[in-house]
Design a protein around this motif. Structure first.
Motif, PDB file in Angstrom:
ATOM      1  N   GLU A 115      15.369  22.456  46.402  1.00 15.46           N
ATOM      2  CA  GLU A 115      15.763  21.133  46.897  1.00 15.46           C
ATOM      3  C   GLU A 115      16.756  20.492  45.943  1.00 15.46           C
ATOM      4  O   GLU A 115      16.949  20.976  44.829  1.00 15.46           O
ATOM      5  N   ARG A 120      18.303  18.024  43.147  1.00 21.27           N
ATOM      6  CA  ARG A 120      17.806  17.403  41.917  1.00 21.27           C
ATOM      7  C   ARG A 120      18.758  16.266  41.571  1.00 21.27           C
ATOM      8  O   ARG A 120      19.941  16.314  41.880  1.00 21.27           O
ATOM      9  N   GLY A 140      18.801  22.300  43.068  1.00 21.14           N
ATOM     10  CA  GLY A 140      17.727  23.068  42.459  1.00 21.14           C
ATOM     11  C   GLY A 140      17.464  24.306  43.292  1.00 21.14           C
ATOM     12  O   GLY A 140      18.146  24.584  44.286  1.00 21.14           O
ATOM     13  N   THR A 183      13.219  14.715  40.914  1.00 19.42           N
ATOM     14  CA  THR A 183      13.202  15.394  42.217  1.00 19.42           C
ATOM     15  C   THR A 183      13.619  14.459  43.342  1.00 19.42           C
ATOM     16  O   THR A 183      13.869  14.908  44.450  1.00 19.42           O
ATOM     17  N   ASN A 184      13.680  13.155  43.047  1.00 19.17           N
ATOM     18  CA  ASN A 184      14.165  12.215  44.066  1.00 19.17           C
ATOM     19  C   ASN A 184      15.100  11.199  43.421  1.00 19.17           C
ATOM     20  O   ASN A 184      15.088  11.018  42.215  1.00 19.17           O
TER      21      ASN A 184
END
Length: 187
Positions: free
Chosen positions: A121, A123, A118, A94-95
């Motif tokens: 946010e 991916r 995603g 996710t980061n």
């Protein structure tokens, strides 16, 4: 009773040999598959001749089938320990974890990164190729940095070129140096 034990023993040798031969064929190792196939055929014919030359009782047939089932477990365990081949891992984050990426590269892994979209946010996807016998160590590094990483592993059939061959040599050299250091520290 001796015949029944011999049937069980032959199955416990035959089925793992069969399993390994099949895996060698899939991995493209035809020489090894050929040798295993020869051994497999000898064991199979010998075992069947024992089963069919004696009295075909329920217990004889049961032991033959039991040996087959246990042999599959043994063959699978042997293959797992040998860990022949390669694995590609897709790691979804996710980061953008630069520390993880740098650690993997420092360990000699070739890491290709991608940015995707995603539902809510961005991916980040890492693609990593490794030998199967080094897969567990790779999982550990990823989990240390990203416990919630989504990981997909699959076996590539073939690959050619790229950074990976050089990185494997670097990783081997680094591992040998680390083993020497660890050995010296134990003295």
């Amino acid at each position: 009773m001796q015949e029944i034990l011999l049937i069980l023993l032959l199955q416990l040798i035959y089925v793992p040999t069969f399993t390994l031969r099949t895996i060698m064929l899939v991995k493209g190792r035809s020489g090894a598959a050929s040798l295993l196939g020869f051994a497999e055929a000898l064991i199979y014919v010998f075992g069947l001749s024992i089963v069919f030359s004696g009295e075909q009782t329920f217990i004889t047939m049961f032991v033959y089938a039991l040996g087959f089932g246990i042999g599959i477990l043994i063959g699978t365990k042997i293959e797992s320990e040998l860990a022949i081949g390669y694995t590609t891992l897709q790691v979804i984050l996710t980061n953008n974890n630069e520390a993880l990426i740098e650690e993997l590269r420092a360990d000699g892994y070739g890491v290709t990164t991608f940015v995707g979209h995603g539902r809510d946010e961005p991916r980040y996807k890492l693609e990593i190729l490794t030998k199967r016998n080094q897969e567990e160590g790779l999982y550990e590094v990823i989990q240390d940095y990203e416990p919630n990483a989504f990981i997909i592993a699959y076996e590539p059939k073939a690959f050619k070129g790229g950074f990976w061959v050089k990185s494997m040599k670097k990783r081997k050299k680094k591992k040998k140096v680390q083993e020497v250091i660890n050995k010296d520290l134990k003295l």
